[in-house]
Design an enzyme around this catalytic site. Sequence first.
Site, PDB file in Angstrom:
ATOM      1  N   PHE A 286       0.988  -1.342   0.008  1.00 18.45           N
ATOM      2  CA  PHE A 286       0.015   0.073  -0.032  1.00 18.45           C
ATOM      3  C   PHE A 286       0.941   1.261  -0.272  1.00 18.45           C
ATOM      4  CE2 PHE A 286      -2.510  -3.502   1.807  1.00 18.45           C
ATOM      5  CZ  PHE A 286      -3.602  -3.315   1.157  1.00 18.45           C
ATOM      6  N   HIS A 287       1.987   1.156  -0.601  1.00 14.14           N
ATOM      7  CA  HIS A 287       2.757   2.419  -0.821  1.00 14.14           C
ATOM      8  C   HIS A 287       2.875   2.771  -2.273  1.00 14.14           C
ATOM      9  CE1 HIS A 287       5.127   1.093   3.106  1.00 14.14           C
ATOM     10  NE2 HIS A 287       3.934   1.556   3.173  1.00 14.14           N
ATOM     11  N   PRO A 288       2.137   2.698  -3.170  1.00 13.19           N
ATOM     12  CA  PRO A 288       2.145   3.288  -4.461  1.00 13.19           C
ATOM     13  C   PRO A 288       2.645   4.589  -4.693  1.00 13.19           C
ATOM     14  CG  PRO A 288      -0.128   3.218  -4.087  1.00 13.19           C
ATOM     15  CD  PRO A 288       0.671   2.716  -2.897  1.00 13.19           C
TER      16      PRO A 288
END
Length: 349
Positions: A286-288
Site C-alpha cells: 500500500f505504498h504506490p
Amino acid sequence: QDFLDAAVAAGHPSTGDFNGAAQEGAGWHDMNIADGARQSAARAYLHPVRAERPNLTVLTGARAHRLTFDGDRCTGVEFRWAERTVTARAAAEMLVSAGAVDSPRLLLLSGVGPADELRRAGVEVRHDLPGVGRNLHDHPLCPVVHEADRPVPPGHTNLAETSLLWRSDASLPGPDMQLMFIHVPYHPTMPAPANGFTFGVATVPESRGSVRLADADPDTPPLIDPNYLGTEADIRRMLHGIRTARDIAATGPFARWRSREVLPGDGVTDEPALRRYLATATGTYFHPVGSCAMGTGTDAVVTPHLTVHGLTGLRVVDASVMPTIVSVNTNPAAMVIAEKAADLIRGAA
C-alpha cells in the site's frame, strides 16, 4: 522486543532512530499516535481548521472527472457530486492530490499524457506528456508467517511496531530491505493459523508498472499494472529477505514461542519452490508512488516545483511525484511533499 533481540542475535545492529544518523538496523517504529488514536493527516492538518477557515470547503462523495483548460493553462476541475456535474474554477492554480493511481488517471482523462495511448482510449489529446501513468511502483511485500503455541499479545499502539532495515548489497549507500514484524498472521488468501506472527519482507524495487485508461469514461476503473517482481534483481532481493527472516526466527529470543513456520512452510527450502511462493504471496505494501514522477527528463511529469511540464496553473502534490520510492513507509514522505508544496506555493522556498 523479542524481534529486536533476535535481529541482534542474528548479527544485525540496532538503531534508536530510523530517521537519525543510523537508519540501518532493528528498531521501534515512530507512530502517528496521539491520545491513543491514530493521527491521520486529516486529524493533524484538516480537522483543527475546518470550522475557522472561510476559504476551505470540504465535499465528500465527490468524484473528479477531468480538469478544465484555457489553452495550456489549467482553470479548474469538473466533478460529480450529489447527482450533478459541478465545475470548480481556480483563481490561481489547481493542486491535484489524488494519489499514485487517481492523479495520473485524472490527467489522462483530461488529455494530458502519452498521445497515442490517449487516442486509443478515445480521449482528445491536449498535451502529449509520455511519463503520465508510467513509473508506477510500490514496495512488494511477502509474508513469512509463524504459528505460536501460546497467545501472541496485541501491540500497544499498532500491529506492527518494529522493523529491521538493512542493505542487500554492502556497496549500496543505504538500506534497500525491510523486515517488518507484525503481531498477527498477515497473509494473502492462504490457509494460516489464527494465532501467530509475521515477518513482512519488503524491498526497494527496480520493477516499474503503469496506470492506463481503459476508455474515456470517468466511471471506468483504470488499468493498473503494478509489475511486482518484474525483474530478476527484485526476486533475488526478496529471496534474500525470506532467508533473513528465517535466520532471525531461528535465534534464541524466539525459542520461547515454540513456533513453526506455516508460510511458506518449513518444507519449502529449494529455490524453485521459494520462487513459486513469492509469485503467489507477494502483493502490495500500500505504498504506490511514481506515476507522475518529478524530474527534468523526457519522462518526467512534474518539475522540481511540482508544476506539470508544459502547462501552467497546475501542480501535482502527492506520492505520485516520487521518481524513486523511499526505502521506508511512504506516509511521512507524502506529508513532507505536501509541506514542501505549501512552502513553494507561498514562495518561501
